[in-house]
Design an enzyme around this catalytic site. Structure first.
Site, mmCIF file in Angstrom:
data_model
loop_
_atom_site.group_PDB
_atom_site.id
_atom_site.type_symbol
_atom_site.label_atom_id
_atom_site.label_comp_id
_atom_site.label_asym_id
_atom_site.label_seq_id
_atom_site.Cartn_x
_atom_site.Cartn_y
_atom_site.Cartn_z
ATOM 1 N N GLU A 1 0.832 -1.226 0.000
ATOM 2 C CA GLU A 1 0.000 0.000 0.000
ATOM 3 C C GLU A 1 0.857 1.262 0.000
ATOM 4 O O GLU A 1 0.487 2.259 0.619
ATOM 5 C CB GLU A 1 -0.957 0.032 1.200
ATOM 6 C CG GLU A 1 -2.121 -0.907 1.103
ATOM 7 C CD GLU A 1 -2.840 -0.822 -0.226
ATOM 8 O OE1 GLU A 1 -2.922 0.270 -0.803
ATOM 9 O OE2 GLU A 1 -3.293 -1.869 -0.699
HETATM 10 C C1 LIG Z 1 2.761 -9.727 -0.073
HETATM 11 C C2 LIG Z 1 2.546 -8.593 -1.000
HETATM 12 C C3 LIG Z 1 1.269 -8.223 -1.368
HETATM 13 C C4 LIG Z 1 1.067 -7.190 -2.279
HETATM 14 N N1 LIG Z 1 -0.204 -6.899 -2.705
HETATM 15 C C5 LIG Z 1 -0.364 -6.036 -3.749
HETATM 16 C C6 LIG Z 1 -1.644 -5.896 -4.383
HETATM 17 O O1 LIG Z 1 -2.642 -6.498 -3.975
HETATM 18 N N2 LIG Z 1 -1.731 -5.076 -5.453
HETATM 19 C C7 LIG Z 1 -0.668 -4.383 -5.946
HETATM 20 O O2 LIG Z 1 -0.818 -3.673 -6.927
HETATM 21 N N3 LIG Z 1 0.551 -4.495 -5.361
HETATM 22 C C8 LIG Z 1 0.732 -5.305 -4.295
HETATM 23 N N4 LIG Z 1 1.966 -5.453 -3.716
HETATM 24 C C9 LIG Z 1 3.080 -4.652 -4.210
HETATM 25 C C10 LIG Z 1 3.511 -3.568 -3.223
HETATM 26 O O3 LIG Z 1 2.539 -2.575 -3.137
HETATM 27 C C11 LIG Z 1 4.885 -3.058 -3.686
HETATM 28 O O4 LIG Z 1 5.810 -4.094 -3.432
HETATM 29 C C12 LIG Z 1 5.288 -1.777 -2.986
HETATM 30 O O5 LIG Z 1 4.477 -0.705 -3.385
HETATM 31 C C13 LIG Z 1 6.744 -1.396 -3.239
HETATM 32 O O6 LIG Z 1 7.072 -1.469 -4.590
HETATM 33 P P1 LIG Z 1 8.365 -2.303 -5.040
HETATM 34 O O7 LIG Z 1 8.256 -3.659 -4.452
HETATM 35 O O8 LIG Z 1 8.504 -2.195 -6.498
HETATM 36 O O9 LIG Z 1 9.579 -1.600 -4.311
HETATM 37 P P2 LIG Z 1 10.457 -0.311 -4.877
HETATM 38 O O10 LIG Z 1 9.499 0.651 -5.439
HETATM 39 O O11 LIG Z 1 11.491 -0.907 -5.764
HETATM 40 O O12 LIG Z 1 11.054 0.209 -3.549
HETATM 41 C C14 LIG Z 1 12.246 -0.313 -2.936
HETATM 42 C C15 LIG Z 1 12.687 0.654 -1.831
HETATM 43 O O13 LIG Z 1 13.013 1.932 -2.405
HETATM 44 C C16 LIG Z 1 12.246 2.955 -1.820
HETATM 45 N N5 LIG Z 1 11.867 3.936 -2.839
HETATM 46 C C17 LIG Z 1 11.359 3.686 -4.071
HETATM 47 N N6 LIG Z 1 11.125 4.847 -4.701
HETATM 48 C C18 LIG Z 1 11.480 5.843 -3.880
HETATM 49 C C19 LIG Z 1 11.464 7.264 -3.948
HETATM 50 N N7 LIG Z 1 11.003 7.927 -5.015
HETATM 51 N N8 LIG Z 1 11.924 7.975 -2.897
HETATM 52 C C20 LIG Z 1 12.359 7.329 -1.802
HETATM 53 N N9 LIG Z 1 12.376 6.001 -1.655
HETATM 54 C C21 LIG Z 1 11.963 5.261 -2.687
HETATM 55 C C22 LIG Z 1 11.029 2.270 -1.213
HETATM 56 O O14 LIG Z 1 10.496 2.998 -0.114
HETATM 57 C C23 LIG Z 1 11.607 0.925 -0.792
HETATM 58 O O15 LIG Z 1 12.188 1.038 0.469
HETATM 59 C C24 LIG Z 1 2.179 -6.462 -2.784
HETATM 60 C C25 LIG Z 1 3.469 -6.816 -2.373
HETATM 61 C C26 LIG Z 1 3.661 -7.870 -1.531
HETATM 62 C C27 LIG Z 1 5.071 -8.259 -1.180
#
Ligand SMILES: Cc1cc2nc3c(=O)[nH]c(=O)nc-3n(C[C@H](O)[C@H](O)[C@H](O)COP(=O)(O)OP(=O)(O)OC[C@H]3O[C@@H](n4cnc5c(N)ncnc54)[C@H](O)[C@@H]3O)c2cc1C
Length: 597
Positions: A439
């Protein structure tokens, strides 16, 4: 582990922090006029303890499985879901014109905490369905609402939220899933989504996916994203289930926690395109999805509280049983229960204090959402909307961060047994760990707070929240009761630290945005700690007022004691956070070199 929903604590916070009685008196909580809230909470607590808590362990051990292209939920989940929907719990926050009970977000948040305490992996499914219901209700066409909303509200069908793609997580501007106009009002959707919670399962016959996708001629970036409703099975004109749509689950993930919640890779358009229906306007999809995400963010915050609450209950029960060493002043030769050791008491009080502070924050947010949606005048709705906008990222991030911290302390209170799966303490920690990530990560919440929420009404919205905390500190000054200790002084110091940090942030936002971003996470924490202290202090004041009136409930002294502990042991960190925010940014930038090798 047995879970006892803390209904008395919840009611106390609903009344004395979130102003439930005022909401009812103002006519903004239809359905709650006859003081039915305690009965609703008791019934929700019963369902949580009797039907959901028994699923928690088996769900963790067996998990959801994927076979022959379909997801099977863990043993007992289908029966529990059937009873959940039949008992009307799914309809609790739903709009009344589509069969829902239309109860305030405040009450739904309290119930949601209990269900997530009992079994987070189960309750995550309905949590997303609630978000889908709200997005559809606010932005969907009448035809879409007629076809899908009543069945989502009743729980006959469940909803999902499809944002994430391999290259598009926190930054959705690079989203690639495609939508093509078919000329008959429908669209063909093609692409892949990852990490989709309950993307496939055997709990309901149909699954209603809300999918973000991009039209060919859409502007680049987030201004070119549209939202589509894509059912697993197409729905016939008479409302019955028709042909399968061109969408499938490709696989599910093996995860650290919430094993029973299927996290799916979804493929749209293997056979030419899944049929989708536009929600809202083309290219305005992110705004619609934010309706769903804001709802889900508060509910995910409540998941943090939920895990913190059950970790605390379990740690306390263990600390009363386990005997080691002799506590200072202990009589006789026997070893003392570790609950008598001051360091264990510190851990347990920290757990309880953080849990209650985070719960109060979630309730304040829910109350602001209710007033934003239901108040009689545009001015009142706008003021409440801005309050909710500021509080939502804090409720999400503070509560889920403390969910992990409290669950980790829970393991610590158990000693070596905490590391052994049998105890269940480790499961709380594993389950809690996802909530700061999904989220919108907590880092993204902090950035949202600082860059988009602080500037609302030129800073006046945040300053009015701070003024509220200052007035609580002022009320404490007149209290002549030694049980309050240094609560007034500590709260006052924290409020002033927050005020200065806010002025600093508002000042640097435009000319030194890197400094604002570097301090965003400690700023959110400072806000959460200070607002949490003020909320606990309000409860202490209410407890004092009740005692003065002759109420002999022993819990009242405990409420004052907990608020004092929090102020004197946790709020004291406020000045350090202020220093980090206002003087720590340069070292983040300068020392980026330290990460170079
Ligand atoms: C169990 C599980 C359930 C999920 N359920 C859903 C779902 O139902 N629907 C859905 O759409 N998604 C879902 N997700 C996805 C989830 O919302 C994302 O994993 C999350 O938003 C983070 O995106 P990412 O994994 O690509 O991490 P990244 O975006 O790659 O982030 C990695 C790190 O970098 C930081 N970061 C990234 N960009 C910035 C920035 N601009 N400034 C500062 N820090 C930054 C982040 O805070 C984080 O610490 C789920 C994930 C999991 C693991």
């Amino acid at each position: 582990m047995t879970y006892n929903a803390p209904v008395a604590d919840m009611l106390f916070a609903l009344r004395h922090v979130a102003g439930l009685d005022r909401l009812i008196a103002d006519g903004l909580a239809p359905g709650l006029e006859e003081d039915v809230t305690p009965a609703i909470l008791e019934e929700a607590a019963k369902f949580a303890a009797e039907r959901l808590a028994p699923l928690n362990r088996i769900g963790d051990q067996e998990g959801a499985t994927f076979k022959g292209g379909a997801v099977k939920t863990a043993p007992g989940f289908r029966e529990a879901y059937r009873d959940w929907a039949a008992a009307g719990w799914n309809a609790l926050p739903g709009p009344s014109e589509f069969g829902g009970q239309g109860l305030p977000t405040l009450v739904a948040t309290a119930c949601g905490e209990m269900w997530n305490s009992a079994c987070m992996a189960f309750s995550l499914g309905p949590l997303l369905t609630f978000g889908a219901m709200e997005a559809l209700h606010q932005h969907g066409s009448e035809k879409l609402k007629e076809t899908y909303l009543a069945k989502l509200v009743s729980g006959e069908w469940m909803g999902t939220m499809n944002l994430t793609e391999p290259q598009a997580g926190s930054d959705l501007s690079t989203l690639r899933t495609r939508a093509e106009r078919m000329g008959d009002g429908t669209y063909k959707i093609t692409g892949q989504k990852i990490f989709i919670t309950y993307g496939d399962h055997d709990l309901t016959e149909n699954i209603i996916h809300l999918v973000l996708a991009r039209l060919k001629d859409a502007p680049p970036g987030t201004r070119g994203i549209s939202l589509f409703l894509v059912p697993k099975f197409l729905v016939k004109a008479d409302g019955s289930i028709g042909e399968p749509n061109d969408v499938r689950c490709h696989s599910i993930e093996h995860k650290l926690g919430i094993h029973a919640s299927p996290t799916c890779t979804m493929v749209y358009g293997d056979k030419g395109g899944a049929t989708g229906f536009l929600i809202g306007e083309e290219n305005r999809g992110l705004a619609c999805m934010f309706t769903m995400m804001n709802n889900a963010r508060l509910n995910v915050g409540a998941q943090g509280v939920a895990i913190a609450e059950c970790a605390t209950q379990q740690a306390l029960a263990h600390a009363r049983e386990r005997r080691q060493g002799r506590a200072p002043g202990a009589k006789g030769e026997q070893m003392s229960p570790i609950v008598e050791q001051p360091d264990v008491q510190r851990m347990l009080l920290t757990m309880r204090g953080l849990t209650q502070a985070a719960r109060a924050l979630c309730y304040l947010t829910a109350e602001a959402i209710d007033r934003a949606q239901r108040s009689g005048t545009p001015e009142a709705r706008l003021a409440a909307f801005e309050r909710a906008s500021i509080l939502t990222p804090i409720a999400k991030a503070f509560s889920t961060d403390i969910g992990v911290e409290v669950a980790s302390l829970g393991v610590q209170v158990h000693g070596g047994m905490g590391f052994i799966e049998e105890t269940g303490a480790a499961q709380h920690l594993r389950d809690a760990r996802i909530a700061p990530i999904y989220e919108g990560t907590n880092g993204i919440q902090a950035i949202d707070l600082v860059t988009r929420k602080l500037p609302l009404s030129e800073g006046q919205a945040v300053l009015s929240l701070i003024a509220g905390m200052r007035s609580t500190a002022q009320k404490l000054v007149g209290i002549n009761n030694p049980a309050f200790g240094q609560m007034a002084a500590r709260l006052r110091e924290a409020v002033e630290a927050l005020d200065r940090a806010t002025q600093y942030m508002l000042g640097v936002l435009n000319h030194a945005p890197r400094d604002a971003l570097a301090g965003a996470t400690p700023y959110l924490r400072l806000f959460g700690v200070t607002q949490g202290t003020a909320a606990l202090a309000e409860m202490a004041l209410a407890a004092q007022a009740q005692s003065v009136k002759g109420d002999a409930d022993p819990a009242l002294a405990g409420r004052i004691g907990l608020a004092r502990f929090f102020a004197e042991n946790i709020t004291t960190g406020a000045s350090g956070l202020e220093t980090t925010i206002t003087a720590g940014a340069a070292s983040v930038h300068d020392n980026a070199l330290a990460l170079a090798s």
